[in-house]
Design a protein around this motif. Structure first.
Motif, PDB file in Angstrom:
ATOM      1  N   MET A 182       0.809  -1.214   0.000  1.00  0.00           N
ATOM      2  CA  MET A 182       0.000   0.000   0.000  1.00  0.00           C
ATOM      3  C   MET A 182       0.846   1.271   0.000  1.00  0.00           C
ATOM      4  O   MET A 182       0.303   2.373  -0.047  1.00  0.00           O
ATOM      5  CB  MET A 182      -0.945  -0.002   1.203  1.00  0.00           C
ATOM      6  CG  MET A 182      -2.024  -1.078   1.136  1.00  0.00           C
ATOM      7  SD  MET A 182      -3.045  -1.006  -0.360  1.00  0.00           S
ATOM      8  CE  MET A 182      -3.831   0.600  -0.132  1.00  0.00           C
ATOM      9  N   GLN A 183       2.164   1.145   0.038  1.00  0.00           N
ATOM     10  CA  GLN A 183       3.042   2.313   0.047  1.00  0.00           C
ATOM     11  C   GLN A 183       3.462   2.673  -1.383  1.00  0.00           C
ATOM     12  O   GLN A 183       4.053   1.845  -2.078  1.00  0.00           O
ATOM     13  CB  GLN A 183       4.283   2.018   0.894  1.00  0.00           C
ATOM     14  CG  GLN A 183       3.991   1.762   2.358  1.00  0.00           C
ATOM     15  CD  GLN A 183       5.219   1.318   3.123  1.00  0.00           C
ATOM     16  OE1 GLN A 183       6.345   1.571   2.712  1.00  0.00           O
ATOM     17  NE2 GLN A 183       5.003   0.657   4.263  1.00  0.00           N
ATOM     18  N   PRO A 184       3.196   3.890  -1.822  1.00  0.00           N
ATOM     19  CA  PRO A 184       3.568   4.284  -3.182  1.00  0.00           C
ATOM     20  C   PRO A 184       5.049   4.093  -3.486  1.00  0.00           C
ATOM     21  O   PRO A 184       5.419   3.738  -4.618  1.00  0.00           O
ATOM     22  CB  PRO A 184       3.170   5.760  -3.248  1.00  0.00           C
ATOM     23  CG  PRO A 184       2.072   5.899  -2.237  1.00  0.00           C
ATOM     24  CD  PRO A 184       2.439   4.957  -1.132  1.00  0.00           C
ATOM     25  N   GLU A 185       5.915   4.306  -2.500  1.00  0.00           N
ATOM     26  CA  GLU A 185       7.353   4.181  -2.773  1.00  0.00           C
ATOM     27  C   GLU A 185       7.739   2.756  -3.128  1.00  0.00           C
ATOM     28  O   GLU A 185       8.733   2.533  -3.841  1.00  0.00           O
ATOM     29  CB  GLU A 185       8.181   4.673  -1.587  1.00  0.00           C
ATOM     30  CG  GLU A 185       7.921   3.986  -0.273  1.00  0.00           C
ATOM     31  CD  GLU A 185       6.915   4.724   0.587  1.00  0.00           C
ATOM     32  OE1 GLU A 185       7.080   4.679   1.826  1.00  0.00           O
ATOM     33  OE2 GLU A 185       5.970   5.345   0.046  1.00  0.00           O
ATOM     34  N   THR A 186       6.951   1.774  -2.674  1.00  0.00           N
ATOM     35  CA  THR A 186       7.214   0.381  -3.052  1.00  0.00           C
ATOM     36  C   THR A 186       7.180   0.232  -4.555  1.00  0.00           C
ATOM     37  O   THR A 186       8.076  -0.363  -5.171  1.00  0.00           O
ATOM     38  CB  THR A 186       6.163  -0.551  -2.409  1.00  0.00           C
ATOM     39  OG1 THR A 186       6.340  -0.559  -0.997  1.00  0.00           O
ATOM     40  CG2 THR A 186       6.288  -1.969  -2.947  1.00  0.00           C
ATOM     41  N   TRP A 187       6.163   0.792  -5.177  1.00  0.00           N
ATOM     42  CA  TRP A 187       5.982   0.619  -6.620  1.00  0.00           C
ATOM     43  C   TRP A 187       6.940   1.487  -7.415  1.00  0.00           C
ATOM     44  O   TRP A 187       7.342   1.116  -8.526  1.00  0.00           O
ATOM     45  CB  TRP A 187       4.521   0.884  -6.979  1.00  0.00           C
ATOM     46  CG  TRP A 187       3.655   0.005  -6.141  1.00  0.00           C
ATOM     47  CD1 TRP A 187       2.883   0.363  -5.071  1.00  0.00           C
ATOM     48  CD2 TRP A 187       3.570  -1.424  -6.228  1.00  0.00           C
ATOM     49  NE1 TRP A 187       2.304  -0.745  -4.511  1.00  0.00           N
ATOM     50  CE2 TRP A 187       2.705  -1.853  -5.195  1.00  0.00           C
ATOM     51  CE3 TRP A 187       4.131  -2.369  -7.089  1.00  0.00           C
ATOM     52  CZ2 TRP A 187       2.386  -3.198  -5.002  1.00  0.00           C
ATOM     53  CZ3 TRP A 187       3.814  -3.707  -6.893  1.00  0.00           C
ATOM     54  CH2 TRP A 187       2.953  -4.116  -5.867  1.00  0.00           C
ATOM     55  N   ASN A 188       7.339   2.635  -6.851  1.00  0.00           N
ATOM     56  CA  ASN A 188       8.360   3.441  -7.527  1.00  0.00           C
ATOM     57  C   ASN A 188       9.707   2.722  -7.515  1.00  0.00           C
ATOM     58  O   ASN A 188      10.439   2.734  -8.512  1.00  0.00           O
ATOM     59  CB  ASN A 188       8.481   4.807  -6.843  1.00  0.00           C
ATOM     60  CG  ASN A 188       7.310   5.713  -7.150  1.00  0.00           C
ATOM     61  OD1 ASN A 188       6.591   5.511  -8.126  1.00  0.00           O
ATOM     62  ND2 ASN A 188       7.090   6.711  -6.308  1.00  0.00           N
ATOM     63  N   ASP A 189      10.044   2.081  -6.396  1.00  0.00           N
ATOM     64  CA  ASP A 189      11.293   1.328  -6.335  1.00  0.00           C
ATOM     65  C   ASP A 189      11.279   0.147  -7.307  1.00  0.00           C
ATOM     66  O   ASP A 189      12.284  -0.149  -7.957  1.00  0.00           O
ATOM     67  CB  ASP A 189      11.532   0.812  -4.908  1.00  0.00           C
ATOM     68  CG  ASP A 189      11.901   1.910  -3.919  1.00  0.00           C
ATOM     69  OD1 ASP A 189      12.292   3.006  -4.369  1.00  0.00           O
ATOM     70  OD2 ASP A 189      11.795   1.668  -2.704  1.00  0.00           O
ATOM     71  N   ILE A 190      10.150  -0.527  -7.375  1.00  0.00           N
ATOM     72  CA  ILE A 190      10.013  -1.661  -8.293  1.00  0.00           C
ATOM     73  C   ILE A 190      10.125  -1.190  -9.741  1.00  0.00           C
ATOM     74  O   ILE A 190      10.831  -1.790 -10.554  1.00  0.00           O
ATOM     75  CB  ILE A 190       8.668  -2.369  -8.038  1.00  0.00           C
ATOM     76  CG1 ILE A 190       8.761  -3.174  -6.741  1.00  0.00           C
ATOM     77  CG2 ILE A 190       8.267  -3.249  -9.216  1.00  0.00           C
ATOM     78  CD1 ILE A 190       7.425  -3.673  -6.220  1.00  0.00           C
ATOM     79  N   LEU A 191       9.424  -0.106 -10.054  1.00  0.00           N
ATOM     80  CA  LEU A 191       9.480   0.419 -11.412  1.00  0.00           C
ATOM     81  C   LEU A 191      10.897   0.844 -11.768  1.00  0.00           C
ATOM     82  O   LEU A 191      11.360   0.620 -12.899  1.00  0.00           O
ATOM     83  CB  LEU A 191       8.508   1.594 -11.552  1.00  0.00           C
ATOM     84  CG  LEU A 191       8.428   2.262 -12.923  1.00  0.00           C
ATOM     85  CD1 LEU A 191       8.056   1.259 -14.014  1.00  0.00           C
ATOM     86  CD2 LEU A 191       7.420   3.418 -12.892  1.00  0.00           C
ATOM     87  N   ALA A 192      11.607   1.435 -10.822  1.00  0.00           N
ATOM     88  CA  ALA A 192      12.988   1.847 -11.079  1.00  0.00           C
ATOM     89  C   ALA A 192      13.858   0.643 -11.444  1.00  0.00           C
ATOM     90  O   ALA A 192      14.709   0.720 -12.340  1.00  0.00           O
ATOM     91  CB  ALA A 192      13.567   2.562  -9.857  1.00  0.00           C
ATOM     92  N   ALA A 193      13.658  -0.485 -10.754  1.00  0.00           N
ATOM     93  CA  ALA A 193      14.422  -1.695 -11.074  1.00  0.00           C
ATOM     94  C   ALA A 193      14.099  -2.191 -12.476  1.00  0.00           C
ATOM     95  O   ALA A 193      14.991  -2.627 -13.220  1.00  0.00           O
ATOM     96  CB  ALA A 193      14.121  -2.786 -10.041  1.00  0.00           C
ATOM     97  N   MET A 194      12.838  -2.098 -12.855  1.00  0.00           N
ATOM     98  CA  MET A 194      12.438  -2.569 -14.187  1.00  0.00           C
ATOM     99  C   MET A 194      12.959  -1.639 -15.278  1.00  0.00           C
ATOM    100  O   MET A 194      13.359  -2.089 -16.358  1.00  0.00           O
ATOM    101  CB  MET A 194      10.925  -2.698 -14.253  1.00  0.00           C
ATOM    102  CG  MET A 194      10.386  -3.716 -13.272  1.00  0.00           C
ATOM    103  SD  MET A 194       8.632  -4.022 -13.475  1.00  0.00           S
ATOM    104  CE  MET A 194       8.627  -4.966 -14.990  1.00  0.00           C
ATOM    105  N   VAL A 195      12.942  -0.351 -15.001  1.00  0.00           N
ATOM    106  CA  VAL A 195      13.501   0.604 -15.961  1.00  0.00           C
ATOM    107  C   VAL A 195      14.983   0.316 -16.183  1.00  0.00           C
ATOM    108  O   VAL A 195      15.491   0.371 -17.320  1.00  0.00           O
ATOM    109  CB  VAL A 195      13.283   2.049 -15.480  1.00  0.00           C
ATOM    110  CG1 VAL A 195      14.076   3.038 -16.331  1.00  0.00           C
ATOM    111  CG2 VAL A 195      11.796   2.413 -15.515  1.00  0.00           C
ATOM    112  N   ALA A 196      15.687  -0.001 -15.111  1.00  0.00           N
ATOM    113  CA  ALA A 196      17.110  -0.318 -15.227  1.00  0.00           C
ATOM    114  C   ALA A 196      17.328  -1.553 -16.102  1.00  0.00           C
ATOM    115  O   ALA A 196      18.284  -1.606 -16.878  1.00  0.00           O
ATOM    116  CB  ALA A 196      17.713  -0.535 -13.839  1.00  0.00           C
ATOM    117  N   VAL A 197      16.444  -2.538 -15.970  1.00  0.00           N
ATOM    118  CA  VAL A 197      16.539  -3.732 -16.826  1.00  0.00           C
ATOM    119  C   VAL A 197      16.325  -3.350 -18.285  1.00  0.00           C
ATOM    120  O   VAL A 197      17.075  -3.772 -19.173  1.00  0.00           O
ATOM    121  CB  VAL A 197      15.516  -4.799 -16.384  1.00  0.00           C
ATOM    122  CG1 VAL A 197      15.458  -5.937 -17.398  1.00  0.00           C
ATOM    123  CG2 VAL A 197      15.869  -5.343 -15.005  1.00  0.00           C
TER     124      VAL A 197
END
Length: 351
Positions: free
Chosen positions: A328-343
């Motif tokens: 439920m924390q927005p930063e969780t999904w921003n961190d996940i998205l950042a990892a995917m962008v890096a891939v």
């Protein structure tokens, strides 16, 4: 896409099923689909957002018996958030109305009935213009202990079921991907997974779904110690040791891989609710995570010569069994998205 991130493929998807997998059954309550879609759509990193979601075709998210009107409403929900649908999970397991792929005729008929329904939903979402790519995910829907009572015979039964499943999928213009998780009989070891795919021998229709967290457990031989790739005392923090193990694993299963989950793992197993223990999904920022996500993803996205395989047009993040307060924390999904962008920065392409 942004100026700093020019690659447009593979598309970046979030999985909605962490809102239901491992939830209930006396544990944490499910997170509804609307909330999962909202969390996905709100994430943004350096001008990049998620492109879509992958779905579990089971209530309370998407009822496997959804009517055409239900699916039109679902398509509208997804479009309203500027997302698309990618891969979908057919609920072929006994607790969700399916049956064991190595079971008797009645069990396997339940397996096929759920698969028919799942493929029909996938096809309908394509017709509605909201699902440009993706596969139907299946598993053997049986546990490792039962499979081990007759390994050769049960694997042949699963292969026969998967072969018939290919016939079903082709009726709807779909492809199937079997996810290697240590909790599913006949798929719990990298060698058994490879044997199963080769027995079915329908590479145009049935492939492998690699989840970085689950497949990492293959290295350590959980539920199949005889097939471990790394020594029992291997130090997972030793980059050279982990790299060599993952290279061996990817070389065997990469040619079959048609769907891919970006994930992190700390080298342990985890289960919750009714879901058996399998590779633990960790946050990409977890200090105990053993994977270098962009670099190790490249072992699956590039062949042994370093060339992009382009075998799938989207990546998905799988965060099954994350606690609700984390999701439920927005930063969780921003961190996940950042990892995917890096891939994607490291292994993507433009068209």
């Amino acid at each position: 896409m942004s100026d700093n991130h020019p690659n447009t493929f593979p598309k970046l998807h979030n999985a909605a099923w962490p809102g239901v997998v491992g939830k209930g059954d006396g544990g944490e309550p499910p997170i509804d689909l609307d909330t999962m879609l909202d969390l996905t759509a709100a994430a943004e990193v350096d001008g990049v957002t998620f492109d879509g979601v992958d779905l579990f075709l089971f209530a309370p998210h998407v009822d496997i018996d959804s009517t055409d009107a239900d699916l039109e409403a679902l398509a509208d929900k997804v479009r309203a958030r500027n997302l698309v649908v990618g891969s979908v999970v057919a609920p072929v397991w006994q607790p969700t109305g399916g049956g064991s792929a190595m079971g008797d005729d009645a069990e396997r008929e339940k397996f096929f009935a759920q698969l028919h329904k799942g493929c029909r939903i996938g096809q309908k979402l394509r017709e509605l213009g909201v699902r440009p790519n993706g596969i139907i995910r299946i598993d053997s829907a049986c546990d490792v202990v039962a499979w081990a009572e007759d390994p050769e015979g049960n694997t042949r039964k699963i292969a026969d079921t998967f072969g018939q499943a290919c016939d079903v999928a082709e009726e709807y213009g779909e492809r199937l991907a079997a996810e290697g998780e240590i909790c599913w009989g006949g798929m719990h070891s990298w060698k058994e997974m490879l044997k199963l795919l080769e027995l079915v021998d329908r590479p145009e229709t049935l492939g492998f779904q690699c989840d970085m967290a689950h497949t990492m457990l293959y290295l350590m031989g959980y539920n199949a110690p005889q097939d471990r790739i790394l020594a029992e005392d291997a130090d997972l923090s030793d980059t050279a040791v982990l790299d060599e193990g993952l290279k061996t694993l990817a070389a065997a299963l990469r040619p079959w891989t048609i769907d891919f989950h970006v994930a992190q793992n700390d080298g342990t197993v985890h289960g919750s609710g009714s879901h058996d223990k399998t590779g633990r999904h960790c946050l990409p920022t977890d200090p105990n995570g053993k994977l270098d996500i962009p670099r190790h993803a490249g072992l699956w996205l590039r062949d042994e010569g370093g060339e992009l395989t382009k075998a799938f047009r989207h990546l998905c993040w799988d965060g099954c069994m994350f606690p609700n307060d984390v999701m439920m924390q927005p930063e969780t999904w921003n961190d996940i998205l950042a990892a995917m962008v890096a891939v994607r920065d490291a292994h993507g392409w433009t068209e």
